[in-house]
Design a protein around this motif. Structure first.
Motif, PDB file in Angstrom:
ATOM      1  N   ALA A  25      33.819  37.204  43.513  1.00  0.00           N
ATOM      2  CA  ALA A  25      34.956  37.407  43.676  1.00  0.00           C
ATOM      3  C   ALA A  25      36.274  38.279  44.299  1.00  0.00           C
ATOM      4  O   ALA A  25      36.545  39.298  45.583  1.00  0.00           O
ATOM      5  N   TYR A  26      35.968  39.756  44.050  1.00  0.00           N
ATOM      6  CA  TYR A  26      36.401  41.248  44.330  1.00  0.00           C
ATOM      7  C   TYR A  26      36.115  41.330  45.870  1.00  0.00           C
ATOM      8  O   TYR A  26      36.707  41.866  46.550  1.00  0.00           O
ATOM      9  N   CYS A  59      30.488  36.408  54.704  1.00  0.00           N
ATOM     10  CA  CYS A  59      30.224  34.210  55.656  1.00  0.00           C
ATOM     11  C   CYS A  59      30.674  33.484  54.847  1.00  0.00           C
ATOM     12  O   CYS A  59      32.418  32.667  55.530  1.00  0.00           O
ATOM     13  N   GLU A  60      31.290  33.456  53.699  1.00  0.00           N
ATOM     14  CA  GLU A  60      31.590  32.520  52.864  1.00  0.00           C
ATOM     15  C   GLU A  60      33.109  32.583  52.862  1.00  0.00           C
ATOM     16  O   GLU A  60      34.248  31.557  53.288  1.00  0.00           O
ATOM     17  N   THR A  61      33.875  34.613  53.288  1.00  0.00           N
ATOM     18  CA  THR A  61      34.766  34.690  53.368  1.00  0.00           C
ATOM     19  C   THR A  61      35.355  33.517  54.548  1.00  0.00           C
ATOM     20  O   THR A  61      36.198  33.950  54.655  1.00  0.00           O
ATOM     21  N   VAL A  62      34.869  33.707  56.237  1.00  0.00           N
ATOM     22  CA  VAL A  62      34.446  34.239  57.227  1.00  0.00           C
ATOM     23  C   VAL A  62      35.016  32.450  57.396  1.00  0.00           C
ATOM     24  O   VAL A  62      36.482  31.928  58.201  1.00  0.00           O
ATOM     25  N   ILE A  63      33.972  31.508  56.522  1.00  0.00           N
ATOM     26  CA  ILE A  63      34.921  30.603  57.102  1.00  0.00           C
ATOM     27  C   ILE A  63      36.119  29.581  55.988  1.00  0.00           C
ATOM     28  O   ILE A  63      35.967  28.805  56.521  1.00  0.00           O
ATOM     29  N   GLU A 171      38.046  51.056  45.681  1.00  0.00           N
ATOM     30  CA  GLU A 171      38.694  49.844  46.774  1.00  0.00           C
ATOM     31  C   GLU A 171      38.577  48.247  45.559  1.00  0.00           C
ATOM     32  O   GLU A 171      39.227  47.527  45.156  1.00  0.00           O
ATOM     33  N   ILE A 172      37.197  47.658  45.613  1.00  0.00           N
ATOM     34  CA  ILE A 172      37.121  47.215  44.468  1.00  0.00           C
ATOM     35  C   ILE A 172      37.440  46.599  43.480  1.00  0.00           C
ATOM     36  O   ILE A 172      38.130  45.676  42.745  1.00  0.00           O
ATOM     37  N   GLU A 178      43.575  44.424  39.717  1.00  0.00           N
ATOM     38  CA  GLU A 178      45.112  43.558  40.615  1.00  0.00           C
ATOM     39  C   GLU A 178      44.964  42.608  40.651  1.00  0.00           C
ATOM     40  O   GLU A 178      46.104  41.930  39.501  1.00  0.00           O
ATOM     41  N   SER A 179      43.844  41.771  40.484  1.00  0.00           N
ATOM     42  CA  SER A 179      44.039  40.518  40.343  1.00  0.00           C
ATOM     43  C   SER A 179      43.863  40.288  38.660  1.00  0.00           C
ATOM     44  O   SER A 179      44.647  39.271  38.301  1.00  0.00           O
TER      45      SER A 179
END
Length: 184
Positions: A25-26, A59-63, A171-172, A178-179
């Motif tokens: 998720a991150y 890919c999942e993020t772009v979808i 960054e991750i 933050e999450s």
């Protein structure tokens, strides 16, 4: 920039062995945070090699982003035919489902895996067909499979102005913190 290559570590290189790992998720949030400004600046295509790991999560993020940005397109350019044939049935099914959200799919070599030359040919094509790269890679974590593509992309950046964007562990980690605080 109209076309962006997004790639990085394979899942096993990050110690991720199931789809429920919280780190996914991150990583996806980090990819989305970098993609959104590029999309708003005119990015049209995200291209990935489609290997299990960062490629899939991209890919999942772009979808998901395509719901908000319907002009955005997604492509997988695999190195060889039937890259999923040695995976277990569950992963093969996940791959088939992922492909449903892809706008263009092709294999650089039309034959099954026969050698590392296919991976090199794929990487060369990906670099020729894109305007930049978003690479999830962290030098300090040790070398991994993305190192070869990183080196090629940096050479192309120095000679042709190819855009190089990196997402590293810091960054991750920042996104994860933050999450957890509820800031994301």
């Amino acid at each position: 920039m109209k076309t962006l290559l997004v790639t990085g570590y394979r899942a096993h290189e990050l110690g991720i062995f199931n789809r429920k790992h919280p780190g996914i998720a991150y990583i996806r949030k980090a990819i989305a945070a970098r993609l959104v400004p590029l999309i708003e600046e005119g990015l049209e295509w995200v291209v990935t090699p489609g290997q299990y790991g960062v490629d899939w999560w991209a890919c999942e993020t772009v979808i998901e982003l395509k719901r908000q940005y319907p002009h955005l397109k997604l492509s997988i350019l695999a190195a060889y035919a039937n890259p999923e044939e040695k995976w277990n049935e569950e992963r093969q099914q996940q791959y088939r489902e992922l492909l449903l959200g892809v706008d263009y799919y092709a294999c650089v070599s039309k034959q099954p895996y026969s050698g590392p030359w296919q991976l090199k040919a794929r990487d060369d094509l990906l670099l020729r067909k894109t305007d930049g790269i978003l690479l999830v890679y962290d030098e300090e974590a040790g070398e991994g499979s993305p190192k070869f593509l990183k080196d090629k992309a940096l050479r192309k950046s120095a000679t042709e102005g190819y855009r190089y964007i990196a997402i590293g562990a810091e960054e991750i980690q920042s996104i994860a913190e933050e999450s957890e605080r509820g800031d994301w």
